[in-house]
Design an enzyme around this catalytic site. Structure first.
Site, PDB file in Angstrom:
ATOM      1  N   GLU A  54      -6.878   4.668   7.925  1.00 24.62           N
ATOM      2  CA  GLU A  54      -7.151   6.140   7.484  1.00 24.62           C
ATOM      3  C   GLU A  54      -8.040   6.335   6.829  1.00 24.62           C
ATOM      4  O   GLU A  54      -8.538   7.891   7.156  1.00 24.62           O
ATOM      5  CB  GLU A  54      -5.635   6.163   6.686  1.00 24.62           C
ATOM      6  N   HIS A  90     -10.251   0.507   5.140  1.00 26.18           N
ATOM      7  CA  HIS A  90      -8.127   1.253   5.197  1.00 26.18           C
ATOM      8  C   HIS A  90      -8.489   2.169   6.770  1.00 26.18           C
ATOM      9  O   HIS A  90      -9.214   3.081   6.345  1.00 26.18           O
ATOM     10  CB  HIS A  90      -6.557   2.248   4.412  1.00 26.18           C
ATOM     11  N   GLY A 117       2.395   2.257  11.054  1.00 22.20           N
ATOM     12  CA  GLY A 117       3.808   3.508  10.883  1.00 22.20           C
ATOM     13  C   GLY A 117       4.025   3.690  11.820  1.00 22.20           C
ATOM     14  O   GLY A 117       4.997   4.927  11.909  1.00 22.20           O
ATOM     15  N   GLU A 130      -5.084  -4.944  10.403  1.00 26.12           N
ATOM     16  CA  GLU A 130      -3.790  -4.037  11.425  1.00 26.12           C
ATOM     17  C   GLU A 130      -4.702  -2.924  11.507  1.00 26.12           C
ATOM     18  O   GLU A 130      -5.474  -2.566  12.183  1.00 26.12           O
ATOM     19  CB  GLU A 130      -4.595  -2.868   9.617  1.00 26.12           C
ATOM     20  N   ASN A 186       0.604  -1.069  -0.267  1.00 20.20           N
ATOM     21  CA  ASN A 186       0.090  -0.075   0.666  1.00 20.20           C
ATOM     22  C   ASN A 186       0.880   1.609  -0.031  1.00 20.20           C
ATOM     23  O   ASN A 186       1.812   1.413   0.938  1.00 20.20           O
ATOM     24  CB  ASN A 186      -0.662  -0.202   1.426  1.00 20.20           C
ATOM     25  N   SER A 205       3.904  -2.010  10.070  1.00 22.48           N
ATOM     26  CA  SER A 205       5.448  -2.096  10.709  1.00 22.48           C
ATOM     27  C   SER A 205       5.369  -3.130  10.051  1.00 22.48           C
ATOM     28  O   SER A 205       6.285  -4.094  10.934  1.00 22.48           O
ATOM     29  CB  SER A 205       5.140  -1.899  12.256  1.00 22.48           C
ATOM     30  N   LYS A 257       0.093   3.976  -0.432  1.00 20.93           N
ATOM     31  CA  LYS A 257      -0.353   5.325   0.396  1.00 20.93           C
ATOM     32  C   LYS A 257      -0.392   6.343  -0.511  1.00 20.93           C
ATOM     33  O   LYS A 257      -0.133   6.210  -1.625  1.00 20.93           O
ATOM     34  CB  LYS A 257      -0.307   5.696   2.163  1.00 20.93           C
TER      35      LYS A 257
HETATM   36  P1  13P Z   1       3.722   0.589   7.693  1.00 19.91           P
HETATM   37  O1  13P Z   1       3.853  -1.471   7.226  1.00 19.91           O
HETATM   38  O2  13P Z   1       3.101   1.791   7.520  1.00 19.91           O
HETATM   39  O3  13P Z   1       2.832   0.144   8.806  1.00 19.91           O
HETATM   40  O4  13P Z   1       1.706   0.360   7.121  1.00 19.91           O
HETATM   41  C1  13P Z   1       0.876  -0.494   7.015  1.00 19.91           C
HETATM   42  C2  13P Z   1      -0.877   0.174   6.745  1.00 19.91           C
HETATM   43  O5  13P Z   1      -1.305   0.376   6.811  1.00 19.91           O
HETATM   44  C3  13P Z   1      -0.860  -1.240   5.605  1.00 19.91           C
HETATM   45  O6  13P Z   1      -2.009  -0.696   4.745  1.00 19.91           O
END
Ligand code: 13P
Length: 255
Positions: free
Chosen positions: A98, A96, A174, A168, A10, A213, A12
């Site tokens: 976010e 997601h 992150g 997740e 992803n 992560s 982003k």
């Molecule tokens: P990270 O791997 O940067 O923690 O992000 C995970 C994520 O949100 C994948 O959709």
């Protein structure tokens, strides 16, 4: 049962044309040694068509979001599932954290987006997960059950045979704080059980990804858990070498 792992990147809202071209090239170059892993990248929307064009046959492309609506219309800024499909997407990330936290994607909207994806012939990757406060308050299972049930309420299980679910935990995204393999397994097992309660066959075939992560040095232990069928990778998917190392960890499990 032999599993086919799915490892999805992803990206982003990161990158620009040159960096994305280089990333696709780097990932394409490593895929021939990963025949047992399904590899997917989810670039920012403006680059989807280009990435789909330059991706090798073994690299699938997915979008990060989809309109909740199932038909075209006067919906400025939204992107219809059929449009994603037409430019070469096979998958789409839905719900997601976010988007849930920052863009108002409620459980009901996420359920509509899953349905819209299925109608367009896309594989939805439904993201679920609890915040740190919810985990500390002992609400992890309750939150995830609510997120899953909204989808089951809107889409008959017979239509969900392509569904992929990504667990997740919000506190691991992150942050560099990964769930332990045991924590990931416990929630994945709970998710599989929740699916089994509505459809036992679907529970066996649904792929459950872990995200939060995941890095080259922790991927193997996470992928080694019995109910983990792959990963949804954020930061580490922006470097071809790291992403390929994570894919290799999946490949080594998929014997
Ligand atoms: P990270 O791997 O940067 O923690 O992000 C995970 C994520 O949100 C994948 O959709």
């Amino acid at each position: 049962m032999a599993r086919q792992y799915l490892v999805a990147g992803n990206w982003k809202m990161y990158g620009h044309r040159a960096s994305i071209e280089a990333l696709v090239k780097g990932i394409n170059a490593g895929l021939s040694s990963l025949p047992k892993v399904q590899v997917l990248v989810c670039p920012p929307a403006p680059y989807l068509a280009e990435v789909a064009h330059s991706a090798g046959v073994n690299l699938a492309v997915g979008a990060q979001n989809i309109a909740a609506q199932e038909q075209e219309g006067a919906l400025t800024g939204e992107v219809l599932g059929a449009m994603l499909k037409e430019v070469g997407c096979s998958h789409v990330i839905v719900g997601h954290s976010e988007r849930r936290a920052l863009f108002g994607d409620s459980d009901a909207i996420v359920a509509q987006k899953v349905r819209a994806a299925l109608i367009a012939g896309l594989v939805p990757i439904l993201c679920v997960g609890e915040t740190l406060a919810e985990r500390e308050g002992g609400q992890t299972e309750e939150v995830i059950a609510r997120q899953l049930d909204a989808v089951f309420a809107l889409s008959p299980t017979a239509s969900l045979h392509k569904l992929v679910i990504a667990y997740e935990p919000v506190w691991a995204i992150g942050t560099g704080k990964t769930a332990t393999p045991e924590q990931a397994q416990a929630v994945h097992q709970f998710i599989r059980g929740r699916i089994a309660a509505v459809d036992a066959k679907l529970a066996g075939s649904t792929r459950l990804l872990y995200g939060g992560s995941v890095k080259p040095d922790n991927a193997a232990l996470i992928f080694g858990q019995p109910d983990v069928d792959g990963g949804l990778i954020g930061g580490a998917s922006l470097k071809a070498a790291d992403f390929l190392a994570i894919c290799t960890a999946a490949q080594l499990q998929a014997v």
